[in-house]
Design a protein around this motif. Structure first.
Motif, PDB file in Angstrom:
ATOM      1  N   UNK A 841      15.085  32.071 -22.144  1.00 26.54           N
ATOM      2  CA  UNK A 841      15.513  32.763 -21.449  1.00 26.54           C
ATOM      3  C   UNK A 841      14.351  32.549 -20.078  1.00 26.54           C
ATOM      4  N   UNK A 842      12.682  33.031 -20.457  1.00 28.12           N
ATOM      5  CA  UNK A 842      12.063  33.133 -19.416  1.00 28.12           C
ATOM      6  C   UNK A 842      12.350  31.586 -19.125  1.00 28.12           C
ATOM      7  N   UNK A 843      12.289  30.541 -19.451  1.00 35.08           N
ATOM      8  CA  UNK A 843      11.642  29.450 -19.287  1.00 35.08           C
ATOM      9  C   UNK A 843      12.847  29.017 -18.410  1.00 35.08           C
ATOM     10  N   UNK A 844      13.624  29.426 -18.785  1.00 32.77           N
ATOM     11  CA  UNK A 844      15.032  28.651 -17.429  1.00 32.77           C
ATOM     12  C   UNK A 844      15.388  29.648 -16.770  1.00 32.77           C
ATOM     13  N   UNK A 845      14.105  30.525 -16.301  1.00 29.73           N
ATOM     14  CA  UNK A 845      14.254  31.906 -15.598  1.00 29.73           C
ATOM     15  C   UNK A 845      12.641  30.672 -14.572  1.00 29.73           C
ATOM     16  N   UNK A 852       5.692  30.714 -22.692  1.00 26.34           N
ATOM     17  CA  UNK A 852       5.202  30.530 -23.673  1.00 26.34           C
ATOM     18  C   UNK A 852       4.447  31.574 -25.190  1.00 26.34           C
ATOM     19  N   UNK A 853       4.279  32.851 -24.265  1.00 23.57           N
ATOM     20  CA  UNK A 853       3.540  33.685 -24.949  1.00 23.57           C
ATOM     21  C   UNK A 853       4.907  34.597 -26.048  1.00 23.57           C
ATOM     22  N   UNK A 854       5.631  34.570 -25.348  1.00 21.09           N
ATOM     23  CA  UNK A 854       6.868  35.521 -26.226  1.00 21.09           C
ATOM     24  C   UNK A 854       7.487  33.863 -27.867  1.00 21.09           C
ATOM     25  N   UNK A 855       6.779  33.027 -27.169  1.00 23.11           N
ATOM     26  CA  UNK A 855       7.651  31.748 -28.438  1.00 23.11           C
ATOM     27  C   UNK A 855       6.035  31.786 -29.336  1.00 23.11           C
ATOM     28  N   UNK A 856       4.727  32.168 -29.108  1.00 24.71           N
ATOM     29  CA  UNK A 856       3.985  33.085 -30.544  1.00 24.71           C
ATOM     30  C   UNK A 856       3.802  33.985 -30.292  1.00 24.71           C
ATOM     31  N   UNK A 857       4.284  34.892 -30.038  1.00 27.95           N
ATOM     32  CA  UNK A 857       3.978  36.363 -30.228  1.00 27.95           C
ATOM     33  C   UNK A 857       5.807  36.430 -31.274  1.00 27.95           C
ATOM     34  N   UNK A 858       6.745  34.911 -31.327  1.00 22.80           N
ATOM     35  CA  UNK A 858       7.962  35.261 -32.611  1.00 22.80           C
ATOM     36  C   UNK A 858       7.379  35.499 -34.090  1.00 22.80           C
ATOM     37  N   UNK A 875      12.184  24.616 -31.349  1.00 22.96           N
ATOM     38  CA  UNK A 875      10.958  22.991 -30.758  1.00 22.96           C
ATOM     39  C   UNK A 875      10.787  22.531 -29.529  1.00 22.96           C
ATOM     40  N   UNK A 876      12.759  21.595 -29.070  1.00 24.32           N
ATOM     41  CA  UNK A 876      12.826  21.052 -27.993  1.00 24.32           C
ATOM     42  C   UNK A 876      12.298  22.051 -26.497  1.00 24.32           C
ATOM     43  N   UNK A 877      12.912  23.852 -26.643  1.00 19.17           N
ATOM     44  CA  UNK A 877      12.001  24.448 -25.955  1.00 19.17           C
ATOM     45  C   UNK A 877      10.492  24.886 -25.722  1.00 19.17           C
ATOM     46  N   UNK A 878      10.064  24.252 -26.637  1.00 22.37           N
ATOM     47  CA  UNK A 878       8.887  24.345 -26.415  1.00 22.37           C
ATOM     48  C   UNK A 878       7.899  23.205 -25.981  1.00 22.37           C
ATOM     49  N   UNK A 879       8.085  22.352 -26.329  1.00 24.15           N
ATOM     50  CA  UNK A 879       8.346  20.694 -25.799  1.00 24.15           C
ATOM     51  C   UNK A 879       7.752  20.400 -24.512  1.00 24.15           C
ATOM     52  N   UNK A 880       9.084  21.179 -23.900  1.00 25.42           N
ATOM     53  CA  UNK A 880       9.453  21.086 -22.908  1.00 25.42           C
ATOM     54  C   UNK A 880       8.248  22.000 -22.214  1.00 25.42           C
ATOM     55  N   UNK A 881       8.100  23.536 -22.227  1.00 31.91           N
ATOM     56  CA  UNK A 881       6.706  24.320 -21.740  1.00 31.91           C
ATOM     57  C   UNK A 881       5.585  23.835 -21.656  1.00 31.91           C
ATOM     58  N   UNK A 887      -1.222  21.268 -22.509  1.00 27.36           N
ATOM     59  CA  UNK A 887      -1.498  21.078 -23.889  1.00 27.36           C
ATOM     60  C   UNK A 887      -2.195  22.526 -23.721  1.00 27.36           C
ATOM     61  N   UNK A 888      -3.482  22.351 -23.090  1.00 25.11           N
ATOM     62  CA  UNK A 888      -4.671  23.041 -23.047  1.00 25.11           C
ATOM     63  C   UNK A 888      -4.029  24.620 -22.598  1.00 25.11           C
ATOM     64  N   UNK A 889      -3.022  25.099 -21.157  1.00 30.55           N
ATOM     65  CA  UNK A 889      -2.775  26.036 -21.252  1.00 30.55           C
ATOM     66  C   UNK A 889      -1.545  26.334 -22.385  1.00 30.55           C
ATOM     67  N   UNK A 890      -0.744  25.713 -22.857  1.00 33.56           N
ATOM     68  CA  UNK A 890       0.430  26.108 -23.557  1.00 33.56           C
ATOM     69  C   UNK A 890      -0.173  26.738 -24.476  1.00 33.56           C
ATOM     70  N   UNK A 891      -1.493  25.995 -25.885  1.00 37.02           N
ATOM     71  CA  UNK A 891      -1.815  26.605 -26.236  1.00 37.02           C
ATOM     72  C   UNK A 891      -2.217  28.098 -26.263  1.00 37.02           C
ATOM     73  N   UNK A 892      -3.530  28.166 -25.309  1.00 33.72           N
ATOM     74  CA  UNK A 892      -4.208  28.933 -25.347  1.00 33.72           C
ATOM     75  C   UNK A 892      -2.729  30.558 -24.714  1.00 33.72           C
ATOM     76  N   UNK A 893      -2.088  30.298 -24.315  1.00 35.29           N
ATOM     77  CA  UNK A 893      -0.452  31.739 -24.208  1.00 35.29           C
ATOM     78  C   UNK A 893       0.167  30.870 -25.804  1.00 35.29           C
ATOM     79  N   UNK A 894       0.250  31.154 -26.434  1.00 40.22           N
ATOM     80  CA  UNK A 894       1.414  30.774 -27.510  1.00 40.22           C
ATOM     81  C   UNK A 894       0.535  31.949 -28.479  1.00 40.22           C
ATOM     82  N   UNK A 895      -1.720  30.915 -28.284  1.00 33.95           N
ATOM     83  CA  UNK A 895      -2.228  31.612 -29.158  1.00 33.95           C
ATOM     84  C   UNK A 895      -2.218  33.259 -28.690  1.00 33.95           C
ATOM     85  N   UNK A 896      -2.213  33.556 -27.427  1.00 33.48           N
ATOM     86  CA  UNK A 896      -2.210  35.312 -26.968  1.00 33.48           C
ATOM     87  C   UNK A 896      -1.279  35.316 -27.493  1.00 33.48           C
TER      88      UNK A 896
END
Length: 929
Positions: A841-845, A852-858, A875-881, A887-896
């Motif tokens: 919902x955040x990605x679509x919004x 990305x942070x919420x996906x990592x937290x899940x 996985x499809x929405x994570x790929x879009x994000x 890559x670097x920004x997504x991986x950092x947010x996911x790890x956070x």
């Protein structure tokens, strides 16, 4: 009196032949003084004299006069003046020939040996004798001379010292008078110790907070009793805090142990203080007189070895010695007026780990084979007990930490050594036996009965075991076998429980006590899962979690004892917990054990299964959820050939490999069709093997058909379609058939699993309108099913439908409702799915960073049961994000997000702003206007 020349050997070597004249002059001066004061020369050897006097005042006066005459004598050389040291002691001695035979003679010699040249020292006995008589008028020439000399004499207390060869302390005084030197080094003997705290063999680890807290208590209270279980570190802690308090107690700190005081506690304390026994006088009187004005601390260790005697000594000392404080240690308080009881807590996790690491390194010669994570997991299983940690460190010579930790369900078996000896701290068994032997019969019986409970119990439960148990419970708590925790509840450590269970088995009471516990467990199951109006409550793992250990323990006993109805009821209640916490294998194993006790019939024998199939076995346990059926089940009539009547059921473990039925156990109990269907459905839901699942479902369906109950058949067929196969069209057809069957028989509630599966299938093929309509009609059905109500799966799927439609407002509303309910009811894995959906919902919004942070937290909900069928969607929405952010920004947010922890991630998901309130939203714009 003893005298000799300090450094006489050096003086003789320096003077050569002239030393004879000096020695002769020295003797002449002293003998003249002895004559003037009526001294009797008993022995002269070289430069030393041994002289006896009829009174202490004459002896002191003689020493003063002798030092004055020696100083005034005209010696041949100024560097050759003999410096004479003198020592006095007053005591009783028996004449033997021309000498005296007495230890007091040796004491006088040791006092003299402690002096320096030109110095006069005397013992406390002489000092007391002189101060008592120097004012009296003595008769004769010697008496008059002594009185004149003593008028100018003063005594300087140099403190207590330990004379060589003597175990007691001697207070030494320096005789001060005009014409005598005043300044000397400290006496030439060991100063009396200010404490007898033993030197430890190993470093003291941790307990900084406890040291501070206990020191503060001691500074404000005269009697502090440190209470705790055996092996909890009471003695070691009091020694450590005493070392910090030495400066506060000029009179010293003295420790005695009631367990080793073979001659009595007063004698042990007197020995520690260096006091001599007085003929015809009780030692306690000597103690109180000597300690009356001393600022001192007494440590009474192991008071439970002689509780009455220890309490009596403490009372006497505190009453007679106003500046004396006492710290006692034991497994129970002393029960004295003014006593401050401080219970020693278990070691904090960090301290337990540090202590285990230190002791393990010592046991293994500094070479640790296990890493810190393995040692930390082992330390966490040892309940903060220093004794258990010490034994575990020694056991690491045999087993690695990971294997040892797995064996700690029975701590006595894992840590005790048969060759350890009889010492109370040599093993856990010895340690606990020490306390158990002191219990009264009622308290010992209560301890054995409470041992079958897996966790803390309330007072009502204790009184359920024994209506008059309050006194016995108090005894157990006082003796540190039961811990009182907030509630109040009453907790037994794993070590005490293991020992008490052994005692329970030894008495032959175990079957009856276990059956009593099983009855209590079923009672709590009724109370927790059913409201006062007999309505089944929504299954909430959060609310049922405290009961899980008890249900698991009772289920193990039911499986072992063959109580199949009770066991199946508990297994049904525990199934949601097993599934949520990935303990399905344990559940299958317990059920397999339970099936050994089922009656058998060839016609009803189930298809062979991989885990509980005939001839194989496995173990099990876990908790949560009511042992009840759906609302439709409760509403269904109990008529028909299987609903209320016993049914022949299948063979579990124990069937023959030929297809013929095995002999039923003697205690086998016939079960109803509903019970049998429940058992098969639980097994089917617990297995991940599709073939095994199909076999149990087939048996459940056959049993349901035999029962003639439509609602039971719908339940089974709904369970069949909850895991669709590779053919979505066929799966959809099957779901519709089950729903139609339920509608025909008027039991729509029983078909809810089929409705939810069909809605998911429709969502996958993007038949969103039909899916939404189907789910909308199912909301009231879900609300009526207690086993599904807490998950709010309908809301979650409606949120997923809204996401695919792009309706962020509806999606947000449904997903937040689902997340709050799942979190409140303890469905952590389902809550993680809701967090992932809110990430979409955040990605679509337009908020990809939060998504990305919420996906990592899940992913922080490790070990929780996730909905695998939606993995491709995430996985499809994570790929879009990843594409949008890089890559670097997504991986950092996911790890956070993964590092935040699940609780914080849930809070973050719930804090996502509602679309209607976002800047630019239509409703926001209207509100702004």
């Amino acid at each position: 009196m003893f005298t000799d020349i300090e450094g006489s050997t050096r003086l003789a070597r320096m003077l050569g032949e002239a030393y004879r004249r000096v020695l002769g002059a020295h003797r002449a001066v002293l003998r003249a003084v002895f004559t003037d004061f009526d001294g009797v020369e008993l022995l002269t050897e070289g430069d030393s004299f041994f002289v006896a006097f009829s009174s202490a005042d004459a002896a002191v006066a003689a020493c003063v006069e002798a030092q004055r005459r020696l100083s005034a004598y005209d010696w041949p050389r100024s560097d050759a003046v003999p410096r004479v040291r003198m020592g006095l002691h007053t005591g009783r001695a028996i004449p033997v020939g021309q000498e005296y035979a007495s230890a007091e003679v040796h004491r006088a010699a040791r006092v003299s040996a402690a002096a320096h040249g030109g110095q006069v020292l005397c013992s406390e006995a002489t000092a007391l004798a002189v101060t008592a008589t120097h004012a009296a008028v003595a008769g004769g020439r010697a008496g008059a001379a002594a009185a004149a000399t003593l008028a100018t004499v003063d005594l300087l207390d140099l403190g207590a010292y330990r004379l060589r060869g003597f175990d007691d302390d001697e207070r030494i005084f320096q005789v001060m008078a005009p014409g005598l030197e005043r300044d000397f080094p400290r006496p030439r003997t060991a100063q009396a110790p200010r404490h007898n705290i033993p030197a430890e063999h190993s470093p003291f680890v941790g307990r900084r907070a406890e040291l501070t807290e206990l020191a503060e208590l001691i500074s404000h209270h005269r009697l502090v009793t440190v209470v705790g279980p055996g092996g909890s570190g009471k003695t070691r802690l009091t020694h450590a805090v005493s070392e910090q308090l030495l400066a506060a107690y000029p009179g010293g700190i003295w420790t005695i142990d009631a367990a080793t005081a073979s001659q009595g506690l007063p004698v042990a304390l007197a020995t520690a203080l260096g006091l001599r026994p007085e003929p015809g006088r009780p030692m306690i009187d000597t103690l109180t007189e000597q300690c009356a004005e001393r600022r001192m601390l007494v440590l009474l260790q192991t008071c439970d070895a002689a509780p009455a005697l220890t309490a009596a000594l403490a009372h006497r000392l505190l009453s007679r010695c106003r500046r004396l404080d006492i710290v006692a240690t034991g497994r129970a308080p002393l029960a004295l007026a003014g006593e401050t009881v401080w219970r020693i807590p278990p070691l904090a996790p960090a301290d337990a780990f540090a202590l285990l690491r230190d002791r393990a390194a010592a046991a293994l010669g500094g070479r640790l084979d296990d890493g810190d994570p393995q040692l930390a997991r082992l330390a966490a299983r040892l309940e903060g007990s220093p004794l258990a940690i010490q034994l575990a460190a020694a056991r690491l010579r045999l087993l690695p930490a990971e294997q040892l930790a797995r064996r700690l369900d029975d701590p006595l078996g894992a840590l005790d050594n048969d060759a350890a000896g009889d010492g109370r701290h040599a093993s856990l068994t010895n340690n606990l036996a020490w306390s158990y032997r002191t219990l009264g019969n009622r308290a010992a019986g209560l301890l054995r009965r409470l041992a079958v409970f897996a966790g803390p119990v309330e007072l009502a439960t204790v009184e359920w075991c024994d209506p008059e148990a309050l006194g016995a419970l108090s005894e157990l708590a006082d003796k540190s076998l039961i811990e009182v925790v907030p509630g109040p509840r009453y907790r037994m450590s794993d070590q005490v429980r293991a020992y008490a269970l052994r005692q329970l088995a030894a008495t032959g009471e175990e079957p009856a006590v276990r059956d009593l516990h099983l009855t209590w467990t079923l009672h709590t199951l009724d109370r927790v899962t059913v409201d006062t109006d007999d309505q089944v409550r929504a299954i909430s793992l959060t609310e049922l979690c405290p009961y899980v250990p008890e249900w698991q323990t009772a289920l193990r006993w039911a499986a072992a004892a063959g109580n199949v109805p009770a066991g199946l009821r508990l297994a049904t209640a525990l199934e949601p917990w097993w599934l949520e916490h990935n303990e399905a294998r344990a559940g299958r194993d317990l059920l397999a054990t339970l099936y050994r006790h089922l009656p058998t019939a060839e016609a009803a024998a189930p298809p062979r299964a991989a885990v509980p199939d005939p001839g194989t076995a496995s173990p099990a346990t876990s908790p949560c959820a009511a042992g009840s059926r759906s609302g439709a089940d409760f509403a269904a009539p109990a008529s028909g050939p299987g609903a209320g009547s016993p049914s022949t059921v299948f063979t579990g473990v124990g069937a023959t490999g030929t297809g013929l039925p095995a002999r039923a156990p003697r205690n086998a109990v016939p079960l109803s069709a509903v019970d049998l269907v429940d058992a098969c459905l639980v097994q089917a839901r617990l297995t991940d093997d599709r073939a095994e699942r199909d076999r149990f479902l087939a048996h459940a369906e056959a049993e349901a058909e035999r029962s003639g109950e439509p609602w039971l058949l719908v339940r089974v067929r709904s369970a069949r379609v909850t895991r669709p196969g590779d053919d979505p069209a066929a799966a959809e057809h099957d779901c519709r058939e089950v729903i139609a069957l339920a509608d025909r028989h008027g039991v729509p509630h029983a078909a809810l699993p089929a409705v939810l599966t069909l809605a998911e299938l429709l969502w996958r093929r993007e038949a969103l309108t039909e899916a939404a309509d189907l789910l909308g009609a199912a909301r009231h059905v879900e609300a009526a099913r207690p086993e599904d109500r807490g998950r709010r799966t309908v809301d979650w799927l409606l949120g997923m439908v809204a996401l695919c439609r792009g309706d962020l407002v509806a999606a947000h509303d449904h997903l937040v409702v689902a997340l709050r309910s799942r979190l409140r009811h303890g469905f952590r894995g389902a809550a993680a799915d809701a967090v992932a959906a809110i990430a979409v919902r955040c990605a679509l919004g337009g908020d990809p960073a939060t998504a990305a942070v919420l996906f990592g937290g899940a992913e922080a909900a490790q070990g929780a049961r996730r909905t695998e069928s939606f993995g491709a969607f995430w996985s499809a929405h994570q790929a879009s994000l990843r594409t949008a952010l890089g890559d670097a920004t997504f991986d950092a947010a996911y790890a956070d997000g993964a590092g935040l922890g699940f609780d914080r991630i849930v809070a973050m998901a719930l804090a996502v702003e509602h679309p209607d309130l976002e800047d630019g939203a239509a409703r926001f714009a209207q509100m702004a206007r």
